[in-house]
Design a protein around this motif. Structure first.
Motif, mmCIF file in Angstrom:
data_model
loop_
_atom_site.group_PDB
_atom_site.id
_atom_site.type_symbol
_atom_site.label_atom_id
_atom_site.label_comp_id
_atom_site.label_asym_id
_atom_site.label_seq_id
_atom_site.Cartn_x
_atom_site.Cartn_y
_atom_site.Cartn_z
ATOM 1 N N CYS A 636 -16.796 -4.686 12.762
ATOM 2 C CA CYS A 636 -17.969 -3.891 13.099
ATOM 3 C C CYS A 636 -18.056 -2.663 12.180
ATOM 4 O O CYS A 636 -17.025 -2.071 11.826
ATOM 5 N N LYS A 637 -19.284 -2.303 11.804
ATOM 6 C CA LYS A 637 -19.510 -1.138 10.929
ATOM 7 C C LYS A 637 -20.594 -0.267 11.556
ATOM 8 O O LYS A 637 -21.598 -0.785 12.061
ATOM 9 N N ASP A 638 -20.361 1.059 11.504
ATOM 10 C CA ASP A 638 -21.369 1.965 12.044
ATOM 11 C C ASP A 638 -22.483 2.175 11.023
ATOM 12 O O ASP A 638 -22.481 1.564 9.938
ATOM 13 N N GLY A 641 -21.628 2.778 7.497
ATOM 14 C CA GLY A 641 -20.882 1.762 6.771
ATOM 15 C C GLY A 641 -19.384 1.818 6.990
ATOM 16 O O GLY A 641 -18.634 1.074 6.357
ATOM 17 N N SER A 642 -18.916 2.678 7.885
ATOM 18 C CA SER A 642 -17.480 2.789 8.164
ATOM 19 C C SER A 642 -17.083 1.742 9.208
ATOM 20 O O SER A 642 -17.843 1.438 10.138
ATOM 21 N N TYR A 643 -15.866 1.209 9.047
ATOM 22 C CA TYR A 643 -15.361 0.231 9.997
ATOM 23 C C TYR A 643 -15.064 0.899 11.340
ATOM 24 O O TYR A 643 -14.521 2.000 11.402
ATOM 25 N N TYR A 655 -24.740 -0.704 15.423
ATOM 26 C CA TYR A 655 -23.656 -1.100 14.519
ATOM 27 C C TYR A 655 -23.953 -2.489 13.974
ATOM 28 O O TYR A 655 -24.748 -3.246 14.541
ATOM 29 N N GLU A 658 -19.818 -7.693 10.029
ATOM 30 C CA GLU A 658 -19.603 -8.245 8.691
ATOM 31 C C GLU A 658 -18.454 -9.242 8.757
ATOM 32 O O GLU A 658 -17.409 -8.972 9.356
#
Length: 931
Positions: A636-638, A641-643, A655, A658
């Protein structure tokens, strides 16, 4: 153009580089090569260079030569008809009839999920042959069906051509997996020689009044001009084209399965079937005891009309709580009930309901809909006038098509009453006070309250629900307001399809009168006429109506002109009977109700007319699990773009997900996390294999790369046979390595060129006690696990045997040969080849399966406590019956105990066989130890 020298290497289409391949050469083509035809290009290659490249390609070091072994033995079995069950058998032997649910031969062919059940039945069949049973293990094709007809409509290809092509592909794939089917007994439901008997059974049903015609609602698509099967309708529109679909009454053939409802229910108790399947059939049959109650319809002045609505209820004890009636939109009396002011609203609602399937209408979670009829009826117990509503959650095909609604004590009625502001009267006092305070419907037992009426003469106050039920039924029968009734959810079977590709129904209708006349048995099979146009007629008439010369006929006995039936039988028809009784029947749980229930019905009819000798067709049914596609991992990415960890997404806003490759994933407890950041939990999921998801694994590719025995072994090793499992390519590599280890143990290591020498490294020496114990424990375990269909643990036992055998210096024939026979049901190709290499000229298919000798199953070692001067210092393992001297020697060699004994003077030893060895040192040793 300059002449260039290049190396050209032609690889077969199925070629893949295996992990055993030590090296390969990548050759870059000149840029002009792609734009030149072969005839126009000048390509010169050194013959030696081409030969060198060819040799490099061939030196693929396989774990074992499955690519040679498997075609060899498949050819042997076919040429020698190894698995042919003879027509004349030795009846002194027990029989074992094991059968797979016949597959529908789709154009997609097999995927790796299909062989799961087939491998299991093959293992059972091979075991029973080797145990001396007369085994029948056939294969066939449930081959009529919609996909072939749809393809015919789209392409003009006759469905028989498509179906036979698909069957040929399926057969080739199944043979490549080494299944021991008796291919001489292969059948297909589309062959006239087979469906002759399907038609014959229909005639027997017709003779006994179990086949009849009735007006029933069907899925009619006006735009396509055809009747659609339920699976062709999605959310009220046609799957093909998205056109509106309505429910429309049409005259159809029905089979009276309800006549056998009680027998179908009662006989479930004696079947060795999964309890879940039996419960599904019980629920589908849905036997319930209750009462039919009559409610008189009132006119606008509140006077009773000469119309009554009969309802079926399983809770007659709650009749005083019935505050409204509900009739189905298709109820036959509805048109005579509706008031003038409500007629348009009711018609609009009926139109909406006609676009829904029965499943959609009765779904518990859906929002309740309905419309007031404008009319009232009298509750016969309370005397109150209650409204009559029309709602699609009541089906015209169940019970009487009408219900008395008791919203205080039925969840569905309660939701409906709240939505439409209908009164709610509680008539059952719960035993639990907390339940009485609830705002929800109370559906349990208790004491009856608010249930007395002097005018009707019914008083059930203070009675238990059970007592009240009996008293209400007694009152209803005495006053003419109702009667006791047993009801079933089970409906008669709709046995007609407005399609071409199905079995013709063997009846004709006389011109003028329309009288139904069955064909004479001598006229069977009635075969399908050849058609070039399979498209729907647009009128509701089936495509067979286009075969005018076939439709127009004469009745055989009178010679009168007649018309043939143009509907065909449904796809289920041909699978309703096979040979029987079947000892073990294996297939998916999705067939728990329809196929298995219909087959039981037909079999009971055949039993009643004396053509079969058992009441049930399948003694034992086993459902295999589903093989899901490979696991997919999502991170999941916010919004930045951070995991983020999957367990924290509920607390965040938007979110994204990917996909990440498996090599970046590791297991942490019950979850999967990122390798480089274990704090990031992932979403891991696997889906059923389908072309649309792109996760289908073709067994042909697996066989090419790893061999059929590896595929068979892996599918059995993945987990418990009845459980769902996730495909993992690395898993098949593991069992492939296991087979390679086994091969090298018996045959020896490969030669430098990757091939193996002939023969084996097995010797004729007598086995040791350890070897015999290891073998017979394996025999006992594998036999027990196969017969219990715990195939995965049987494989584990063989793996343990191989691990032990690798520690032996020599491998006696008396140990290896029985082990090969153990392996044979699982990996038949390798087993046959090893058996042959050991000097046997015939197939092992009918060799006696090994039996465990109980003498070698005893655990002959015991744990013996060792004491030094009365204090326990450790334990050793000794053979049962071990002498004092042998026990002392083993203790002296033990690393932990030796430090107490080395160089010490021993005063005496006290030995109790199997219990204890106490070594008493002299006093000097003790003093020395103290210093």
């Amino acid at each position: 153009m300059n002449t260039q020298h290049i190396h050209i290497q032609f690889l077969p289409q199925s070629f893949s580089l295996q992990k055993q391949c030590t090296s390969f050469t990548v050759v870059k083509r000149p840029s002009w090569f792609n734009s030149c035809s072969t005839s126009g290009a000048i390509v010169r290659c050194s013959v030696n260079e081409i030969e060198e490249q060819k040799q490099k390609q061939q030196v693929v070091k396989r774990a074992y030569p499955f690519h040679e072994i498997e075609p060899k033995w498949q050819s042997y079995w076919e040429n020698n008809r190894t698995f042919r069950t003879p027509d004349e058998i030795d009846t002194s032997k027990p029989k074992f009839y094991v059968l797979d649910m016949f597959p529908y031969p789709s154009g997609a062919g097999l995927h790796v999920g299909h062989p799961l059940g087939y491998t299991a039945t093959d293992i059972l069949a091979r075991l029973k042959r080797m145990q001396g049973y007369n085994v029948l293990h056939p294969m066939g094709w449930d081959a009529f069906g919609l996909p072939a007809e749809q393809y015919a409509i789209e392409t003009g290809t006759h469905p028989k051509i498509t179906t036979l092509r698909n069957i040929n592909r399926f057969r080739t794939q199944l043979k490549s997996l080494g299944f021991s089917y008796d291919w001489n007994r292969e059948i297909s439901t589309i062959e006239p020689a087979y469906y002759k008997w399907t038609q014959w059974i229909f005639l027997q049903l017709l003779k006994r009044g179990l086949a009849y015609q009735a007006e029933v609602p069907v899925n009619w698509c006006p735009a396509l001009g055809t009747v659609l099967a339920n699976e062709e309708v999605v959310d009220g529109v046609s799957e093909r084209g998205g056109h509106p679909v309505i429910r429309k009454p049409m005259r159809q053939w029905m089979l009276k399965i309800t006549e056998y409802a009680d027998r179908l229910l009662d006989d479930l108790d004696d079947l060795d079937w999964p309890e879940s399947v039996k419960e599904m059939q019980r629920n589908w049959i849905g036997r319930s005891e209750g009462a039919e109650m009559d409610f008189r319809v009132l006119d606008s002045d509140g006077q009773e009309r000469d119309i009554k609505i009969t309802v079926y209820t399983t809770r007659p004890d709650t009749i005083f709580g019935a505050t409204y009636l509900v009739v189905a939109p298709e109820h036959p009396l509805l048109s005579s009930l509706v008031s003038t002011t409500q007629s348009q609203n009711v018609e609009e609602y009926k139109n909406l309901a006609s676009r829904k399937s029965d499943l959609e209408r009765t779904e518990l979670q859906k929002e309740k809909t309905g419309v007031f009829s404008g009319c009232y009826a009298r509750n016969p117990a309370s005397g109150e006038a209650i409204p009559i509503w029309v709602a699609d959650y009541v089906l015209g095909s169940y019970g009487t098509g009408a219900i008395m609604a008791v919203p205080a004590h039925d969840t569905r009625d309660h939701e409906f009453a709240l939505k439409f502001d209908i009164s709610i009267h509680s008539v059952v006092m719960p035993d639990d006070e907390s339940s009485s305070q609830s705002e929800k419907a109370y559906t349990g037992e208790g004491l009856i309250v608010n249930s007395s009426n002097l005018i009707s003469g019914l008083d059930i106050n203070g009675l238990s629900c059970q007592e009240a039920t009996s008293k209400v039924i007694e009152w209803a029968e005495k006053t003419g307001n109702g009667k006791k009734k047993v009801n079933y959810k089970l409906r008669d079977w709709l046995f007609a399809r407005q399609r071409y590709w199905g079995e013709p129904i063997p009846v004709v209708f006389l011109d003028g009168t329309g009288e139904t006349v069955p064909l004479h048995e001598a006229e069977l099979p009635l075969t399908l006429p050849e058609l070039d146009d399979f498209t729907p007629t647009g009128t509701g008439e089936p495509p067979l109506s286009k075969a005018v010369s076939w439709v127009q006929t004469t009745e055989h006995s009178s010679g009168k002109p007649a018309r043939r039936e143009t509907s065909t039988m449904p796809q289920w028809a041909g699978s309703c009977w096979y040979w029987s009784p079947v000892d073990v029947y294996v297939g998916g749980a999705e067939h728990a109700v329809l196929h298995l229930l219909y087959a039981r019905f037909w079999h009971k009819v055949l039993y009643d007319i004396g053509v079969v000798s058992t009441k049930e067709p399948f003694k034992c049914v086993i459902n295999q699990g589903i093989i899901l596609g490979e696991m997919q991992y999502m991170v999941c990415k916010d919004v930045d773009g951070s995991y983020i960890s999957a367990d924290s997404t509920d607390t965040l806003g938007e979110y994204e997900q990917e996909s990440i490759p498996e090599e970046k994933v590791m297991k942490s407890g019950d979850f999967f996390v990122m390798k480089d950041n274990p704090n990031i939990r992932l979403i891991a999921r696997a889906h059923k294999m389908s072309k649309s998801r792109g996760n289908v694994v073709n067994p042909d590719d697996v066989v090419t790369e790893y061999g059929a025995d590896s595929l068979r072994l892996y599918e059995m090793f993945m987990g418990p046979f009845r459980d769902s499992k996730t495909w993992n390519t690395s898993g098949i590599e593991g069992v492939h390595r296991f087979l390679g280890r086994m091969w090298r143990l018996i045959v020896g290591s490969s030669l430098p060129d990757g091939t193996f020498k002939g023969g084996t490294v097995v010797n004729d020496e007598e086995p040791t006690l350890e070897q015999l114990c290891t073998l017979h424990k394996c025999i006992a375990k594998v036999t027990e696990e196969i017969e219990g269909t715990r195939f995965n643990t049987g494989i584990s036992a063989m793996m343990e045997f191989i691990n032990a055998a690798y520690k032996w210096e020599k491998h006696p024939r008396k140990i290896i040969e029985p082990f090969i026979l153990l392996l044979a049901p699982y990996a038949p190709h390798m087993s046959e080849e090893l058996w042959f290499r050991l000097g046997h000229s015939n197939s092992l298919a009918y060799e006696s399966f090994p039996k465990a000798n109980p003498d070698y199953l005893k655990d002959s070692t015991i744990v013996l406590p060792i004491q030094i001067n009365g204090k326990t210092r450790g334990t050793i393992q000794v053979e049962e019956g071990c002498s004092e001297e042998e026990a002392f020697k083993l203790a002296s060699l033990d690393e932990k105990l030796s430090k107490f004994l080395d160089g010490k003077s021993i005063k005496k030893r006290i030995y109790v066989p199997g219990r204890i060895l106490n070594v008493i040192l002299d006093r000097q040793n003790i003093k020395a130890s103290v210093r």
